[in-house]
Enzyme design. Structure first.
Site, short mmCIF file in Angstrom:
data_model
loop_
_atom_site.label_atom_id
_atom_site.label_comp_id
_atom_site.label_asym_id
_atom_site.label_seq_id
_atom_site.Cartn_x
_atom_site.Cartn_y
_atom_site.Cartn_z
N GLU A 145 14.97 -1.10 3.61
CA GLU A 145 14.26 -0.05 3.30
C GLU A 145 14.24 1.23 4.39
O GLU A 145 14.32 2.29 3.76
CB GLU A 145 12.72 -0.62 3.47
CG GLU A 145 12.44 -1.53 2.56
CD GLU A 145 12.31 -0.91 0.99
OE1 GLU A 145 13.22 -0.38 0.45
OE2 GLU A 145 11.05 -0.82 0.57
N THR A 155 11.16 11.38 -2.55
CA THR A 155 10.33 10.76 -1.63
C THR A 155 9.74 11.77 -0.65
O THR A 155 8.77 11.74 -0.21
CB THR A 155 11.16 9.63 -0.87
OG1 THR A 155 11.32 8.78 -1.81
CG2 THR A 155 10.12 9.11 0.21
#
Length: 308
Positions: free
Chosen positions: A128, A181
């Protein structure tokens, strides 16, 4: 065993009031992966189908997560990975988390489970970190543990699995638009008011309590995001209409999945979740926006073996 084919599930993070700490696991959408032992040390990604993503180990979240796990082990062999992506990158339902979590979960199975599911989370978090720049756990934790998970603390890492009411279903619609994002992070405020904090904490506590007691009315009242959703909603076309129509159709509540653009709704029972799916679909049809939609019971187990 020298090889496993696994299902690596999609996940919903934040779940309205649980920004960066709460997540849940889906059951009807996810990636498939084949992981096998190899005589050569290290991690090799030999095949990647469904997405234009790098095969280089150090540039792929699955490779990075696997390498992080290998650093803790003294092995005389390595692993080869095939990835069949069914979760679109940037969809907001944990694409990178599925690859990261699936890799370390399968490796652990092939090694005879030297680590618990919770102990696998830090390895998956490294994937991640590569994907988003932050080693967050709100997607990889439910993918590995199943159900709902709460990240009580990051330093030290403390993850709690929350019970899932038997009749709880999720509906997720993914409009075919891109929300970066970086954009979804840039709209967030660095400071919040005391009033906002109190409302958010109350809702998070209410949601956790509702999950423990299977109190669907309490779950419904608590699915409210005071802090993040009002800022990010402007990045998702039709969000307010989709959410309002989902609730009118019977959903307990609805919100942004992860950083978007997917929108989720929780419902009591599959029939209600299907009705909510129809309502959400009709909204985007009117807006002439293409979409994918999924209805899923909450997956309480996380990653699973498809075949040995």
């Amino acid at each position: 065993m020298n090889q496993l084919k696994i299902f690596a599930p999609a996940t919903i993070a934040n779940v309205s009031c649980g920004f960066d700490v709460l997540g849940l696991c889906l059951d009807t959408v996810g990636d498939e992966m084949i992981i096998r032992k190899t005589s050569e040390k290290g991690i090799t990604i030999s095949r990647l189908v469904g997405q234009d993503l790098p095969l280089e180990t150090e540039k792929n979240v699955a490779g990075i997560a696997g390498l992080a796990m290998l650093e803790k082990l003294n092995l005389n062999h390595g692993f080869e990975i095939e990835i069949y992506k069914n979760i679109k990158a940037g969809s907001g339902i944990g694409s990178s988390a599925a690859s990261s979590a699936g890799t370390v979960w399968a490796m652990n199975e092939l090694l005879g489970k030297p680590f618990s599911a919770k102990e696998l989370v830090p390895f998956a978090m490294e994937g991640e970190k590569l994907a988003s720049g932050t080693a967050h756990a709100d997607n990889v934790a439910p993918a590995l543990l199943g159900g709902f998970t709460l990240v009580r603390s990051y330093e030290p890492l403390d993850i709690i699995k929350i019970p899932t009411p038997d009749e709880l279903y999720a509906t997720v619609i993914h409009p075919q638009i891109e929300v970066k994002t970086s954009d979804s992070r840039s709209v967030l405020k660095q400071k919040i008011t005391l009033k906002e904090s109190i409302i958010q904490i109350g809702n998070l506590g209410g949601l956790i309590s509702g999950l423990y007691t299977s109190d669907y009315d309490l779950i419904s009242r608590s699915l409210h995001d005071e802090i993040v959703e009002p800022l990010r909603a402007i990045l998702i076309p039709g969000f307010d209409e989709v959410k309002a129509n989902a609730i009118q159709a019977g959903a307990l509540g609805a919100g942004i999945s992860g950083s978007g653009p997917s929108i989720f709704a929780l419902s009591k029972g599959e029939e209600m979740a299907q009705n909510v799916a129809k309502s959400m679909s009709e909204t985007y049809k009117k807006l002439h926006i293409d979409y994918d939609i999924h209805v899923s019971k909450i997956n309480t187990n996380g990653c699973r073996v498809v075949e040995c």
